[in-house]
Design a protein around this motif. Structure first.
Motif, PDB file in Angstrom:
ATOM      1  N   ASN A 226       0.882  -1.125   0.009  1.00  0.00           N
ATOM      2  CA  ASN A 226       0.055   0.053   0.113  1.00  0.00           C
ATOM      3  C   ASN A 226       0.763   1.179  -0.132  1.00  0.00           C
ATOM      4  OD1 ASN A 226      -2.642  -1.498   0.388  1.00  0.00           O
ATOM      5  ND2 ASN A 226      -1.570  -2.065   2.435  1.00  0.00           N
ATOM      6  N   ALA A 227       1.368   1.729  -1.135  1.00  0.00           N
ATOM      7  CA  ALA A 227       2.149   2.701  -1.507  1.00  0.00           C
ATOM      8  C   ALA A 227       1.633   4.160  -1.037  1.00  0.00           C
ATOM      9  CB  ALA A 227       2.875   2.704  -2.779  1.00  0.00           C
ATOM     10  N   GLY A 228       0.498   4.373  -0.642  1.00  0.00           N
ATOM     11  CA  GLY A 228       0.067   5.651  -0.151  1.00  0.00           C
ATOM     12  C   GLY A 228       0.539   6.357   1.040  1.00  0.00           C
ATOM     13  N   PRO A 229       0.000   7.427   1.207  1.00  0.00           N
ATOM     14  CA  PRO A 229       0.597   8.191   2.335  1.00  0.00           C
ATOM     15  C   PRO A 229       0.190   7.504   3.719  1.00  0.00           C
ATOM     16  CG  PRO A 229      -0.548   9.890   0.910  1.00  0.00           C
ATOM     17  CD  PRO A 229      -0.886   8.342   0.451  1.00  0.00           C
ATOM     18  N   SER A 230       1.158   7.214   4.434  1.00  0.00           N
ATOM     19  CA  SER A 230       1.181   6.300   5.848  1.00  0.00           C
ATOM     20  C   SER A 230       1.424   7.147   7.005  1.00  0.00           C
ATOM     21  CB  SER A 230       1.749   5.305   5.642  1.00  0.00           C
ATOM     22  OG  SER A 230       1.489   4.275   4.580  1.00  0.00           O
ATOM     23  N   ILE A 231       0.746   6.766   8.296  1.00  0.00           N
ATOM     24  CA  ILE A 231       1.191   7.323   9.694  1.00  0.00           C
ATOM     25  C   ILE A 231       1.893   5.925  10.218  1.00  0.00           C
ATOM     26  CG2 ILE A 231       0.657   8.487  11.452  1.00  0.00           C
ATOM     27  CD1 ILE A 231      -1.559   9.905  10.060  1.00  0.00           C
ATOM     28  N   ILE A 232       2.891   5.914  11.037  1.00  0.00           N
ATOM     29  CA  ILE A 232       3.238   4.976  11.695  1.00  0.00           C
ATOM     30  C   ILE A 232       3.533   5.645  13.118  1.00  0.00           C
ATOM     31  CG2 ILE A 232       4.894   3.472  12.547  1.00  0.00           C
ATOM     32  CD1 ILE A 232       5.834   3.097   9.664  1.00  0.00           C
ATOM     33  N   TYR A 233       2.436   5.026  13.922  1.00  0.00           N
ATOM     34  CA  TYR A 233       2.701   5.846  15.471  1.00  0.00           C
ATOM     35  C   TYR A 233       3.279   4.953  16.627  1.00  0.00           C
ATOM     36  CZ  TYR A 233      -1.132   9.023  14.844  1.00  0.00           C
ATOM     37  OH  TYR A 233      -1.910  10.502  14.590  1.00  0.00           O
ATOM     38  N   VAL A 234       4.289   5.719  17.338  1.00  0.00           N
ATOM     39  CA  VAL A 234       5.095   5.049  18.174  1.00  0.00           C
ATOM     40  C   VAL A 234       4.924   5.585  19.373  1.00  0.00           C
ATOM     41  CG1 VAL A 234       6.874   4.193  16.488  1.00  0.00           C
ATOM     42  CG2 VAL A 234       7.133   6.517  17.568  1.00  0.00           C
ATOM     43  N   ARG A 235       5.529   5.193  20.449  1.00  0.00           N
ATOM     44  CA  ARG A 235       5.176   5.646  21.864  1.00  0.00           C
ATOM     45  C   ARG A 235       6.254   6.912  22.379  1.00  0.00           C
ATOM     46  NH1 ARG A 235       5.327   1.047  24.536  1.00  0.00           N
ATOM     47  NH2 ARG A 235       2.987   0.552  23.815  1.00  0.00           N
ATOM     48  N   ASN A 236       7.485   6.799  21.847  1.00  0.00           N
ATOM     49  CA  ASN A 236       8.247   7.823  22.431  1.00  0.00           C
ATOM     50  C   ASN A 236       9.177   8.271  21.211  1.00  0.00           C
ATOM     51  OD1 ASN A 236      10.668   5.904  21.740  1.00  0.00           O
ATOM     52  ND2 ASN A 236       9.980   4.721  23.419  1.00  0.00           N
ATOM     53  N   ARG A 237      10.023   9.503  21.481  1.00  0.00           N
ATOM     54  CA  ARG A 237      10.628  10.145  20.594  1.00  0.00           C
ATOM     55  C   ARG A 237      11.738   9.569  19.900  1.00  0.00           C
ATOM     56  NH1 ARG A 237      10.781  15.858  24.288  1.00  0.00           N
ATOM     57  NH2 ARG A 237       8.785  16.045  24.236  1.00  0.00           N
ATOM     58  N   LYS A 238      12.520   8.523  20.767  1.00  0.00           N
ATOM     59  CA  LYS A 238      13.578   7.858  20.016  1.00  0.00           C
ATOM     60  C   LYS A 238      13.255   7.100  19.096  1.00  0.00           C
ATOM     61  CE  LYS A 238      17.481   4.827  21.727  1.00  0.00           C
ATOM     62  NZ  LYS A 238      17.023   3.894  20.681  1.00  0.00           N
ATOM     63  N   SER A 239      11.836   6.258  19.433  1.00  0.00           N
ATOM     64  CA  SER A 239      11.387   5.484  18.646  1.00  0.00           C
ATOM     65  C   SER A 239      11.110   6.107  17.039  1.00  0.00           C
ATOM     66  CB  SER A 239      10.073   4.490  18.967  1.00  0.00           C
ATOM     67  OG  SER A 239      10.476   3.710  19.854  1.00  0.00           O
ATOM     68  N   CYS A 240      10.677   7.547  17.214  1.00  0.00           N
ATOM     69  CA  CYS A 240      10.629   8.217  15.886  1.00  0.00           C
ATOM     70  C   CYS A 240      11.522   8.032  15.004  1.00  0.00           C
ATOM     71  CB  CYS A 240      10.056   9.522  16.186  1.00  0.00           C
ATOM     72  SG  CYS A 240       8.450   9.927  16.752  1.00  0.00           S
ATOM     73  N   HIS A 241      12.742   8.451  15.652  1.00  0.00           N
ATOM     74  CA  HIS A 241      13.985   8.591  14.645  1.00  0.00           C
ATOM     75  C   HIS A 241      14.375   7.276  14.344  1.00  0.00           C
ATOM     76  CE1 HIS A 241      14.850  12.912  15.554  1.00  0.00           C
ATOM     77  NE2 HIS A 241      14.204  12.464  16.517  1.00  0.00           N
TER      78      HIS A 241
END
Length: 631
Positions: A226-241
């Motif tokens: 599914n190549a469309g725009p996506s959001i991945i939610y994580v719990r903390n700032r480090k995981s974002c990076h």
């Protein structure tokens, strides 16, 4: 009147039609009725008070506990050429008075304030002088002691209603059980309110729960498919990076978003995603407020949410264009225990709350019967370190005292040292070889903060000094030296927050008065978390119907597109045929389980089942590279 509302919607929001039941709510307000709107997030609650307020002479008073949302809405209104003011931050009496004068004489349309502002009688007196045409109470569930975020300051709103008897009140919330709905009507003293509820059913969202040990591999599969725009939610700032970096290394275009970024970087990253220069944005729950991107294809949670309210809200950012979208929750065996330790085990009980309150007064040197109205500089890390308090549990206790109006925290706590290494890691190694006496504290920092080369990182000085066996003064001197030599960038602040006491110190009396609410709210949080566990573990019911059950909404038909419905409708494969297919594939190949799965189009569960069958019957074996071959 209906045409005028549509004209305003088109002029300021560029929409041609209202979503149901926005138009009915607007009409009810314009008719002067008290109104109750229960609408899921993403349903367009703000339009329900913004449009009628613009249509009429005067000013709309908006009461909300969410400072960030107030700022966001004021900015969005101002961008549209609509004058709005928010009474947020540490404003002096004179500054508030000037802003209220502006509301009275400056042709403003919206005044945003927190419920705590209404605790000052002089502010209520000034509000009585304003040409109020509507009072909108956002997050209205906070007025109910049975709501998931009860705030006593909301109880003051009913007093305001007595001063504005001819002004309609509009209560808005995204989640409220029948019991909470009744309590809201009572506590706000609403007069025969018209109730409008929007269904929580999203027919185009496929709710998926996948049990997987390798979440990154599953992400790779989904984002490729599914190549469309996506959001991945994580719990903390480090995981974002970390997750963003991993996705970029796999060839995806990804960026990140969290509350610790500078405003410029937040906007840059958000715009890159909104304009589809990147496919994926990896974010904490700080992302999403005011975001309305219509073509989000996939919303993926790779860690458990603490409640289904948050999950529904975040998952609902997908598929707003009406096209099919996927809300995916990836889980593994350790997730429940990890999430429980992060959300449930750190809830303060009455004994801990009392201890924090008493130690806080001691720490700030407040005598019994004193402290009211005083502002105290406060070093959160030092406080926790001095009394050996668990940082998260302590923060939760202070937050509870804030919500109960006992005190006010100036901001979310941050560490007092912000650090980033600005030379390559090999140069840091070279520096250490030339300065061996500084090796231990530098290596301790690098071991504990792996992303410190990529971003400015807040560090816990108490942790570093303990592990490196040096004093805090020695650590600060070292960091200042590294800054002078161009090794790091450094920002320090002596006190990371401030606390304002809203009432005098009364020890037992204070804690006994509010502890019953602590017990209720802890119980609500535990039940909310149990509902998340039930949602992921239930394999006998449609996922969409499970969510509707939680929100007291009945649906008698399965959605047909969630992970349960797909598994139920999938024709089971014959185990013997699967095993035979794998053996045929392995005649000329040595493959791992992922490659077998990919080649044969099996699900991960089918692949594992068939491989186990073949291993048990000694038809295949696994080599040292976790690959399978024929025996």
């Amino acid at each position: 009147m209906q045409q005028q509302a549509l004209d305003i919607l088109k002029k300021y929001w560029q929409h041609d039609t209202f979503r149901d039941p926005q138009d009915k709510i607007i009409q009810s307000v314009l008719n002067g009725h008290d109104t109750f709107a229960l609408m899921p997030t993403g349903g367009g609650k703000s339009v329900c008070f913004q449009v009628p307020a613009i249509m009429q002479e005067g000013l709309c008073l908006v009461i909300s506990p969410l400072i960030a949302l107030m700022h966001d809405q004021v900015q969005n209104l101002e961008k549209r050429g609509i004058k709005a003011i928010a009474l947020t931050g540490r404003l002096s009496v004179d500054e508030i008075s000037d802003l209220l004068d502006n509301c009275r004489f400056g042709n403003y349309k919206f005044l945003y304030l927190s419920p705590e502002r209404l605790e000052a009688d002089w502010i209520i007196e000034r509000i009585k002088e304003l040409p109020i045409n509507l009072v909108a109470v956002d997050e209205a569930h906070c007025v109910s002691q049975w709501g998931h975020d009860f705030r006593p300051a909301y109880l003051k709103i009913s007093a305001l209603k007595k001063h504005l008897p001819q002004v309609p009140f509009l209560a808005l919330t995204a989640s409220a059980t029948h019991r909470v709905q009744q309590d809201i009507v009572t506590q706000l003293d609403l007069t025969k309110p018209f109730l409008f509820k929007k269904s929580f059913y999203r027919e185009n969202i496929a709710y998926m729960v996948f049990d997987t040990e390798d979440k990154l591999y599953r992400l790779q599969q989904m984002l490729t498919k599914n190549a469309g725009p996506s959001i991945i939610y994580v719990r903390n700032r480090k995981s974002c990076h970390d997750v963003s970096q991993q996705l970029n290394s796999l060839g995806f275009r990804a960026t990140f978003y969290h509350g610790g970024l500078k405003e410029k970087e937040k906007n840059t990253n958000m715009q890159a995603w909104l304009n589809e220069k990147v496919q994926v944005i990896v974010a904490t729950n700080a992302f999403g407020m005011g975001i309305d991107k219509h073509n989000v294809k996939t919303v993926i949670h790779i860690q458990l949410p603490e409640n289904l309210e948050n999950y529904y809200q975040e998952a609902g950012r997908g598929g707003r264009d009406g096209q099919k979208a996927f809300a995916v929750l990836l889980v593994n065996a350790s997730d429940v225990k990890t999430t429980q330790s992060q959300f449930i085990d750190v809830l303060p009980d009455k004994k801990f709350l009392k201890e924090v309150y008493l130690k806080l007064n001691t720490y700030l040197q407040i005598a019994y019967g004193e402290g009211m109205g005083e502002i105290y500089p406060f070093n959160y890390n030092d406080f926790c370190h001095k009394y050996k308090f668990h940082p998260v549990k302590t923060y939760n206790a202070l937050q509870f005292l804030d919500r109960q109006g006992v005190l006010t925290l100036s901001k979310e706590f941050t560490e007092k040292v912000n650090l980033q290494f600005i030379i390559p890691s090999k140069e840091v190694v070279r520096y250490i070889s030339l300065n061996p006496a500084e090796e231990e504290p530098i290596l301790t920092i690098l071991r504990n903060y792996t992303g410190i080369f990529d971003m400015e990182t807040v560090i816990n000085t108490a942790l570093i000094t303990k592990k490196a066996a040096i004093t805090e003064a020695e650590l600060i001197m070292l960091l200042q030296k590294l800054e002078q030599k161009g090794v790091v960038t450094l920002r320090t602040s002596g006190n990371d927050s401030s606390i304002t006491f809203n009432e005098v110190r009364e020890d037992e009396h204070t804690i006994n008065r509010i502890s019953k609410f602590l017990v209720q709210q802890n119980d609500i949080k535990v039940k909310q978390f149990e509902s998340v566990i039930q949602y992921i573990n239930n394999t006998t019911r449609c996922k969409s119907r499970l969510i509707l059950d939680y929100f007291d909404e009945e649906n008698t038909t399965d959605c047909g597109i969630c992970s349960y419905c797909i598994a139920k409708n999938r024709k089971p494969k014959n185990p013997l045929e699967m095993a035979t297919a794998i053996m045929e594939l392995l005649k000329d190949n040595v493959l791992n389980s992922r490659e077998i799965e990919s080649n044969l189009g099996f699900t991960p569960e089918e692949t594992v089942f068939a491989i186990r069958l073949l291993l048990e019957h000694n038809k295949i074996m696994m080599n040292t590279n976790n690959q399978y071959t024929l025996k």
